[in-house]
Structures are given as C-alpha cells and as structure tokens.
Design an enzyme around this catalytic site. Structure first.
Site, short mmCIF file in Angstrom:
data_model
loop_
_atom_site.label_atom_id
_atom_site.label_comp_id
_atom_site.label_asym_id
_atom_site.label_seq_id
_atom_site.Cartn_x
_atom_site.Cartn_y
_atom_site.Cartn_z
CD GLU A 92 -2.56 -1.25 2.66
OE1 GLU A 92 -2.54 -0.25 3.38
OE2 GLU A 92 -3.17 -2.29 2.93
CB CYS A 105 2.55 7.53 3.32
SG CYS A 105 2.85 6.42 4.71
CB CYS A 112 4.93 -4.97 10.06
SG CYS A 112 6.07 -4.15 11.20
CB CYS A 116 2.37 -1.57 16.64
SG CYS A 116 4.15 -1.26 16.66
CB CYS A 119 -0.20 -0.92 13.38
SG CYS A 119 0.35 -0.86 11.66
CB CYS A 336 -0.23 1.55 7.07
SG CYS A 336 0.40 3.01 6.24
#
Length: 345
Positions: A92, A105, A112, A116, A119, A336
């Site tokens: 993205e 961005c 990932c 977190c 997120c 995101c």
C-alpha cells in the site's frame, strides 16, 4: 539463459554486461536514465535505443514493476493505492495532498514483524522485505498521480507498511535512487524515515551520516504503556531508545521528530503528557500529535478533542515544538494495512 533483473545492477555493472553483449558502453547511461530518472516500465518505452538494442535487453533482462490494482480516493483528496507485486503480494502507498503540494507515504515491507496493537499492518504478519525498485516504484507512481492533479510531490515519508530499519540495505538503496542526481533528484531533506525504535538501525543511520530526517514512532513515554501497545519496547525500552537518539543527534546534528498517536484512555492523559515532556528534555525534538484512524479489530478509539487540546497545551507550556496532524482519509481504508487485510480475507 535465465533472465536477470536489470534494476539490480549498478551502472558500472550494467555497462560491463552490455559491452560483453556487443553494445557500446554509453548505452548503459541511456538505459540508466530510462530506469531511474524516467521510471519506465517497458523496454519498448526506451525510445532513443534502437529496436535491436531493446530486443537484446528483453532477451537478457526482466523489467518487473508493481501493478496498480486498487485505488481508493477520499473526499479530502487522500488516495490509497494498492500495488500487486510480481509474486502476488499486495503493498500500500498513500498520496496525501497539501495546499499546493503532495506527500507520499511508502511501504518498506510486505507486512510487519512488530505487531503494534493499534496498527492494521501488524495483523498481517511478515512476508518479506521490499526490493529497492519496489520502494522506488511507489514514489514514481504517486509523483505522476500528484502531477496529474497539478501539484508537485514535495515530501516522502517511510511510514507505510513495515519497519524500514529492518530492511536497512534495500531502503537506503531506494533512497539513493530517489535522491541521486541521475535518479529522481529529490532532496534528502524532504524525506523522512520513521522507525518504531530499532536501536541498532538508528545508530547505523548516524554512522552512515544520513542527510534525511528521522522520526520515532514513540506513542508513549511510559514504559509499561509502550510495552502494551508496542511489543518492541520490551526489547528496546525507553532508556535504551533515548541513548540511541542521543547518539544520532550528536553524530548528525539533526533534530528528530516523535510521532505520537493519541489513543483514548491509553496515552492521552495529562500524566502521559508530563511523562512525554520529561522524556523530551534529553534531546532537541519536535512532536507530531497524530489523530487516530480507527482500525478494524483493534481495541482503540479516537482521543476526544478536549484530551488532545489539553495534551498539546501542556507540551507547549514546556516550550516543546508540537504539530497536530489531522486525520485524513477517514472515509477510506487510510490506515496502513487496512486494504491488504481486507484483500487477504
């Protein structure tokens, strides 16, 4: 003969290969300009090369690029782009419009590792690092889209999917192509790399004397709170993070930015603001207060305006530079990882 990725070579290595294939050495510079200044996606678009040279390139090399497969445009102009990679993965990129300029961005990884809790990308898990050209392609695509809308692309932020400092070599190779005179020639001072706090990576940036800006996704200056929302804090707690930031500031002379996402009843109290002010005494910083875009399946909510205003007033009373980043793209999957999450179901 197996074809190789033409964008994986340095200009000198490309020159050597072309000479071996019977081409003139100067062709490499022409091809380099097409690849990294103009961002072409097909050998046939290299119009100052002969048909024979283009056929030679197609015989020996591949020129793979990300394919735009998803596009969501918000009422405020924020546009999320989803790119399918040759291996089928989705990444993205977001165009964020300003008054007369645009910011992109970009993502640095597919998924990932850091999980977190606020997120959406964290829910995807980690698949792989992006290659330098896959990062570069995101910038080129948004640059073109921004120019179509009559605004130049002025800023690049590495705040998309992934942790940039866990893909250090590829990210810095992409930045080199983006900032080089024989690349996109964008100023490194217009580029910001955001990290959740990879200490070794921060120190490495300092040792490499980078010229771009550093942002730290802090989100809490209280260890126990940061442990809960950012598990990486258990490996790199705030005192160790502070040491790395001091090292970076001392070596580069650059003032970092703290990104602070306000979460209702989690990190938005006056006590949280006081803790943040104390943490900031250790180095010159500025703070971006970010309004939360709520994410499916995450247990967090947008902080009330009254909490935000009290938080900001306190920091400003301590002579800390504070900017409030208003939430954009509320009517699309702007956070995101949201788009990739929905398309993986």
């Amino acid at each position: 003969m197996e074809k190789t990725n033409i964008r994986a070579y340095s200009q000198q290595a490309l020159t050597d290969i072309l000479v071996q294939l019977g081409e003139k050495a100067f062709r490499a510079k022409q091809i380099w300009q097409w690849l990294w200044q103009k961002g072409v996606t097909r050998f046939d678009d290299m119009t100052n090369l002969s048909k024979g040279t283009r056929e030679l390139l197609a015989t020996h090399f591949i020129l793979q690029t990300a394919t735009l497969t998803h596009k969501q445009e918000s009422s405020d102009g924020t546009t999320k782009l989803g790119f399918s990679l040759p291996d089928g993965n989705l990444i993205e990129t977001v165009l964020i419009p300003g008054r007369d300029k645009a910011t992109v961005c970009v993502s640095s990884q597919v998924g990932c590792k850091l999980k977190c809790s606020f997120c959406a990308t964290g829910g995807l898990g980690f698949t792989r690092n992006l290659l330098p050209e896959e990062i570069y392609d995101q910038v080129v695509a948004v640059k073109r889209l921004a120019e179509e809308r009559g605004m130049p692309l002025s800023n690049i932020v590495f705040m998309g999917m992934g942790e940039p400092l866990l893909n250090y070599e590829n990210v810095l190779a992409a930045i080199e192509k983006i900032t080089a005179e024989d690349g996109l020639a964008m100023s490194p001072y217009r580029l910001t790399l955001s990290t959740s706090g990879i200490i070794e990576g921060i120190k490495r940036l300092a040792d490499d004397n980078v010229r771009f800006n550093l942002a730290i996704s802090l989100h809490s200056a209280v260890n126990t709170t940061r442990d809960k929302i950012m598990p990486i804090n258990k490996a790199y707690p705030l005192p160790k993070l502070a040491e790395a930031i001091k090292y970076f500031v001392d070596k580069t002379g650059t003032r970092p930015t703290f990104e602070y996402l306000l979460l209702k009843n989690v990190n938005d109290s006056l006590e949280d603001a006081k803790a943040l002010a104390v943490f900031c005494r250790q180095f010159p910083v500025k703070i971006n207060i970010i309004e939360y875009n709520e994410v499916d399946n995450a247990p967090y909510h947008h902080s009330p305006d009254a909490n935000r205003d009290q938080f900001v007033r306190y920091l400003e009373s301590k002579n800390i530079v504070v900017n409030v980043r208003r939430s954009k793209g509320k009517d699309i999957d702007a956070a995101c990882g949201q788009l990739a999450n929905k398309n993986s179901l």
